[in-house]
Design an enzyme around this catalytic site. Structure first.
Site, PDB file in Angstrom:
ATOM      1  N   LYS A  76      18.324  78.133 -24.603  1.00 15.14           N
ATOM      2  CA  LYS A  76      17.249  77.216 -24.233  1.00 15.14           C
ATOM      3  C   LYS A  76      16.659  77.544 -22.861  1.00 15.14           C
ATOM      4  O   LYS A  76      15.525  77.132 -22.560  1.00 15.14           O
ATOM      5  CB  LYS A  76      17.754  75.771 -24.233  1.00 15.14           C
ATOM      6  CG  LYS A  76      18.187  75.245 -25.589  1.00 15.14           C
ATOM      7  CD  LYS A  76      17.015  74.916 -26.467  1.00 15.14           C
ATOM      8  CE  LYS A  76      17.471  74.192 -27.730  1.00 15.14           C
ATOM      9  NZ  LYS A  76      16.355  73.764 -28.591  1.00 15.14           N
ATOM     10  N   ASP A 121      19.093  67.307 -27.319  1.00 10.89           N
ATOM     11  CA  ASP A 121      20.479  67.234 -27.765  1.00 10.89           C
ATOM     12  C   ASP A 121      21.406  67.719 -26.658  1.00 10.89           C
ATOM     13  O   ASP A 121      22.622  67.710 -26.822  1.00 10.89           O
ATOM     14  CB  ASP A 121      20.690  68.098 -29.012  1.00 10.89           C
ATOM     15  CG  ASP A 121      20.146  67.439 -30.272  1.00 10.89           C
ATOM     16  OD1 ASP A 121      20.494  66.273 -30.510  1.00 10.89           O
ATOM     17  OD2 ASP A 121      19.383  68.084 -30.995  1.00 10.89           O
TER      18      ASP A 121
END
Length: 407
Positions: A76, A121
């Site tokens: 990410k 998340d």
């Protein structure tokens, strides 16, 4: 469960897709990312796992290890910073903000009242918080009930303001959008929805770095298959689109892997359009516990993903342990619960003669896997594997030292 995608096609990369994701923009993003001290220098490791390949009956397995991408511990770190850089440059076109100076904090005084917000998340929010801290703007992160305390604390330590809700990931996405509208903040999300595609596109474009490195690291990318994690689809779209533009009809056979209870991409393949998951979405694979496919990512996957499969949570945990154990010729690897999902999919497919035939897996196959995260929640990693991540990394260093001595 395995589903062949009859809509998948090969050949020249479609111009309508190239207008959204393309190698030129991916390589530009890669160059900008190389100036950010939030990433480690150089490409992440590409590990060969010959003993595992022999065990599963394929020619080779290469594992791209994104756990080494940055101190953030996941892939990410490639998406959120690029999306934030591009957003700021769009909002202030006359300022001529230079990307390298942005991430070095040269414009902090100008941007201190600028606020970004996102649901997560865990890993995307952590990456966005880190990028915002480097740039000097404010960051608000919305967490749903399934995000554990380790991941929440990691985000808070980067200076982000946390908003906690009782709902699931998809509800946290809606809450982030609501807060942005109420306060005049800007959503930097890795999933698209109606009227919101530009920033998710930028996030996905950052993921092209993984494909570019994998091609450079192994003989111009001589892979036959890639098993890639699902989630909302952004990672898969960013990586597979790069391969599709580069190799056209010779692109890799792409298999999307998801948790059984968070099967939004599998269901999208069944229905022929971006769809909702059919299960509870409460998976141990936190980064893949997504109930709604990204419509933008689906635009790519419905023609570039060749198969979709679902796996149980236990399969991901088994794959984590398998990677941690290593072998005589296989380096021990730290893979988080989502990071091990691609291997779990390959193990499941390899155990079925019918699935092997459907996917074209045999002793000539060269499989690319992505370890999308390390132990981003160390206590959970130890709970699931019975091992400390630091001990596995120590075993990795020992294995590498022995290989060097024997060379």
């Amino acid at each position: 469960m395995l589903l062949h995608n009859a809509r998948a096609r090969r050949g020249r990369y479609d111009e309508s897709l190239r207008d959204i994701l393309n190698i030129q923009a991916a390589d530009e993003s890669r160059a900008w990312l190389s100036t950010w001290d939030g990433l480690k220098a150089g490409p992440t490791p590409l590990w060969d796992l010959p003993d595992l390949a022999a065990r599963l009956g394929v020619g080779s397995i290469s594992m791209k290890d994104e756990g080494h991408r940055s101190p953030l511990g996941s892939f990410k770190a490639l998406g959120a910073p690029i999306a934030l850089i591009r957003l700021i440059r769009r909002l202030w076109p006359d300022e001529n903000f230079i990307p390298a100076k942005l991430v070095a904090g040269h414009y902090k005084a100008r941007l201190q009242d600028f606020t970004v917000v996102s649901a997560t998340d865990g890993n995307h929010g952590r990456a966005l918080a880190a990028a915002a801290r480097s740039i000097g703007c404010r960051c608000v992160i919305v967490l749903h009930r399934h995000v554990n305390d380790e991941r929440r604390l990691a985000i808070e330590q980067l200076g982000a303001q946390i908003v906690q809700i009782d709902g699931n990931y998809d509800e946290s996405v809606k809450e982030a959008a609501r807060l942005a509208g109420e306060h005049g903040w800007h959503v930097v999300s890795d999933t698209s929805y109606e009227g919101y595609e530009t920033i998710p596109r930028d996030v996905m474009q950052g993921y092209g770095t993984i494909a570019a490195e994998a091609i450079e690291q192994r003989n111009q990318g001589s892979y036959t298959h890639v098993f890639i994690q699902g989630g909302v689809g952004g990672l898969a779209a960013g990586v597979v689109s790069y391969f599709a533009e580069r190799f056209a009809e010779r692109r890799l056979f792409c298999v999307i892997v998801e948790p059984e209870q968070a099967d939004c991409l599998f269901q999208s393949a069944v229905k022929g359009q971006a769809a909702l998951a059919t299960g509870s979405v409460d998976s141990i694979m936190a980064g893949l516990a997504c109930g709604e496919a990204s419509p933008l990512a689906w635009r790519f996957l419905h023609v570039l993903a060749d198969a979709f499969m679902t796996i149980p949570d236990d399969a991901a945990v088994d794959a984590m342990r398998m990677l941690a154990a290593g072998a005589e010729r296989d380096v021990p690897l730290v893979a988080g619960e989502s990071g091990a999902a691609g291997l779990a999919g390959l193990v499941q497919a390899s155990s079925s003669a019918e699935d092997r035939a459907a996917l074209g897996l045999d002793e000539r196959s060269s499989v690319l896997l992505l370890n999308t995260e390390g132990a981003t929640a160390p206590a959970l990693y130890r709970q699931l594997t019975g091992l400390r991540a630091d001990d596995v990394l120590a075993a990795q260093r020992g294995w590498l030292a022995r290989q060097k001595e024997g060379a």
